[in-house]
Design a protein around this motif. Structure first.
Motif, short mmCIF file in Angstrom:
data_model
loop_
_atom_site.label_atom_id
_atom_site.label_comp_id
_atom_site.label_asym_id
_atom_site.label_seq_id
_atom_site.Cartn_x
_atom_site.Cartn_y
_atom_site.Cartn_z
N MET A 37 0.83 -1.21 0.00
CA MET A 37 0.00 0.00 0.00
C MET A 37 0.86 1.26 0.00
SD MET A 37 -2.96 1.18 -0.39
CE MET A 37 -3.93 -0.28 -0.23
N ALA A 38 1.92 1.28 0.79
CA ALA A 38 2.81 2.44 0.82
C ALA A 38 3.45 2.67 -0.55
CB ALA A 38 3.88 2.27 1.90
N MET A 39 3.84 1.58 -1.22
CA MET A 39 4.47 1.73 -2.53
C MET A 39 3.47 2.21 -3.59
SD MET A 39 7.42 -1.17 -2.79
CE MET A 39 6.40 -2.56 -2.36
N ILE A 40 2.21 1.80 -3.48
CA ILE A 40 1.20 2.26 -4.44
C ILE A 40 0.89 3.74 -4.21
CG2 ILE A 40 -1.23 2.03 -5.11
CD1 ILE A 40 -0.87 -1.02 -4.60
N ILE A 41 0.68 4.13 -2.96
CA ILE A 41 0.44 5.54 -2.65
C ILE A 41 1.69 6.35 -3.01
CG2 ILE A 41 0.06 7.19 -0.78
CD1 ILE A 41 -1.63 4.91 0.57
N GLY A 42 2.85 5.79 -2.70
CA GLY A 42 4.10 6.47 -3.04
C GLY A 42 4.25 6.69 -4.53
N LEU A 128 12.94 23.51 -0.96
CA LEU A 128 12.08 23.80 0.20
C LEU A 128 10.67 23.26 -0.04
CD1 LEU A 128 11.33 25.16 2.89
CD2 LEU A 128 10.92 27.26 1.59
N PHE A 129 10.11 23.54 -1.22
CA PHE A 129 8.77 23.04 -1.52
C PHE A 129 8.76 21.53 -1.73
CE2 PHE A 129 5.09 25.87 -1.95
CZ PHE A 129 5.65 27.01 -1.38
N ALA A 130 9.85 20.97 -2.24
CA ALA A 130 9.95 19.52 -2.34
C ALA A 130 9.88 18.91 -0.94
CB ALA A 130 11.25 19.11 -3.04
N PHE A 131 10.55 19.53 0.01
CA PHE A 131 10.53 19.07 1.40
C PHE A 131 9.13 19.21 1.99
CE2 PHE A 131 10.94 20.00 5.96
CZ PHE A 131 11.53 18.80 6.39
N ILE A 132 8.49 20.35 1.75
CA ILE A 132 7.13 20.57 2.25
C ILE A 132 6.18 19.52 1.67
CG2 ILE A 132 5.14 22.16 2.14
CD1 ILE A 132 7.24 24.46 2.37
N TYR A 133 6.31 19.23 0.39
CA TYR A 133 5.49 18.21 -0.25
C TYR A 133 5.72 16.85 0.41
CZ TYR A 133 3.58 15.26 -4.02
OH TYR A 133 2.87 14.34 -4.75
N GLY A 134 6.97 16.52 0.67
CA GLY A 134 7.29 15.26 1.34
C GLY A 134 6.69 15.19 2.74
N VAL A 135 6.78 16.28 3.48
CA VAL A 135 6.20 16.31 4.83
C VAL A 135 4.68 16.16 4.77
CG1 VAL A 135 5.78 17.81 6.85
CG2 VAL A 135 8.09 17.62 5.88
N LEU A 140 -0.17 12.90 5.52
CA LEU A 140 -1.34 12.25 4.92
C LEU A 140 -1.37 10.76 5.25
CD1 LEU A 140 -3.75 12.04 2.85
CD2 LEU A 140 -1.98 11.53 1.17
N VAL A 141 -0.24 10.10 5.08
CA VAL A 141 -0.18 8.65 5.27
C VAL A 141 -0.28 8.28 6.75
CG1 VAL A 141 1.33 6.64 5.06
CG2 VAL A 141 1.01 8.18 3.12
N GLU A 142 0.50 8.95 7.58
CA GLU A 142 0.52 8.55 8.98
C GLU A 142 -0.75 8.97 9.72
OE1 GLU A 142 3.08 8.25 13.01
OE2 GLU A 142 4.05 9.04 11.25
N TYR A 143 -1.22 10.18 9.50
CA TYR A 143 -2.36 10.67 10.27
C TYR A 143 -3.68 10.61 9.49
CZ TYR A 143 1.31 12.11 13.39
OH TYR A 143 2.41 12.10 14.22
N GLY A 144 -3.64 10.93 8.21
CA GLY A 144 -4.86 10.89 7.42
C GLY A 144 -5.31 9.49 7.09
N MET A 147 -1.72 4.98 8.66
CA MET A 147 -0.74 3.94 8.37
C MET A 147 0.44 4.12 9.33
SD MET A 147 -1.17 4.03 4.20
CE MET A 147 0.00 2.76 3.79
N SER A 148 1.42 3.24 9.26
CA SER A 148 2.53 3.28 10.21
C SER A 148 3.50 4.43 9.90
CB SER A 148 3.29 1.96 10.19
OG SER A 148 4.06 1.85 9.00
N THR A 149 4.30 4.76 10.89
CA THR A 149 5.32 5.81 10.71
C THR A 149 6.30 5.42 9.61
OG1 THR A 149 5.12 6.49 13.01
CG2 THR A 149 7.16 7.10 11.88
N GLY A 150 6.71 4.16 9.57
CA GLY A 150 7.64 3.70 8.53
C GLY A 150 7.06 3.84 7.14
N GLU A 151 5.76 3.54 6.98
CA GLU A 151 5.09 3.73 5.69
C GLU A 151 5.03 5.21 5.35
OE1 GLU A 151 1.89 0.14 5.30
OE2 GLU A 151 1.65 1.51 7.02
N GLY A 152 4.72 6.03 6.35
CA GLY A 152 4.67 7.48 6.14
C GLY A 152 6.02 8.04 5.73
#
Length: 176
Positions: A37-42, A128-135, A140-144, A147-152
């Motif tokens: 799932m993490a790889m598909i969302i990723g 900077l925006f690449a970092f913001i997008y990553g965060v 989204l993954v961990e809280y929305g 999913m796990s922290t590692g997946e996030g």
């Protein structure tokens, strides 16, 4: 400079390199979880990121696609917050008025999106925006998606890499 197709297709075909890098980093102790799932969302966020920096160009497809989504989300969020608060008599009239308020906010968001967007190849075309997008992807993954922290962390990393791919293709890598 590359066009929409070049950016998106570069993201589509280079994703295995991002997976390989994440797998390597994981084997060296980084707490990345490469679940299916993490790889598909990723994959989705990596490919989206490969064109996302062009959202600052009013004629870009990503800008034209993002603008209505932002507008509808702003209107929908407004409706959620005003629903049930009007008392104009009939229930249908209350609902119509609440949606009327939501539409006004959606229209404001529509025009504000372009107005607030910085000039093309400005700050949005930065690490900077690449970092913001990553965060944001991580959150989204961990809280929305709960999913796990590692997946996030994995999804956040590949979202950052996809966004950075765009900057590399534009030959315009800057911090801010």
């Amino acid at each position: 400079m590359p066009n929409y197709d070049a950016h998106v297709l570069s993201g589509v075909v280079s994703y295995p390199l991002a997976v390989a890098l994440a797998g390597f980093l994981s084997s060296k102790g980084l707490p990345l979880e490469l679940t299916t799932m993490a790889m598909i969302i990723g994959y989705a966020l990596y490919v989206l990121g490969a064109d996302l920096p062009d959202m600052d160009h009013p004629n870009a497809l990503i800008h034209r696609g993002t603008k209505p989504i932002v507008s509808v989300l702003a209107g929908g969020a407004t409706y959620i917050n005003v629903a049930g608060r009007m008392n104009l008599g009939a229930e249908w009239l209350n609902t119509a008025a609440e949606w009327g308020i939501a539409v006004v906010v959606a229209l404001i968001a529509w025009y504000a999106f372009t107005w607030l967007m910085p000039s093309h190849r400005g700050i949005v075309h930065s690490l900077l925006f690449a970092f913001i997008y990553g965060v944001l992807a991580f959150l989204l993954v961990e809280y929305g998606l709960d999913m796990s922290t590692g997946e996030g962390l994995y999804v956040g990393l590949v979202a950052f890499l996809g966004y950075t791919l765009h900057l590399v293709l534009d030959r315009s890598i800057k911090l801010v």
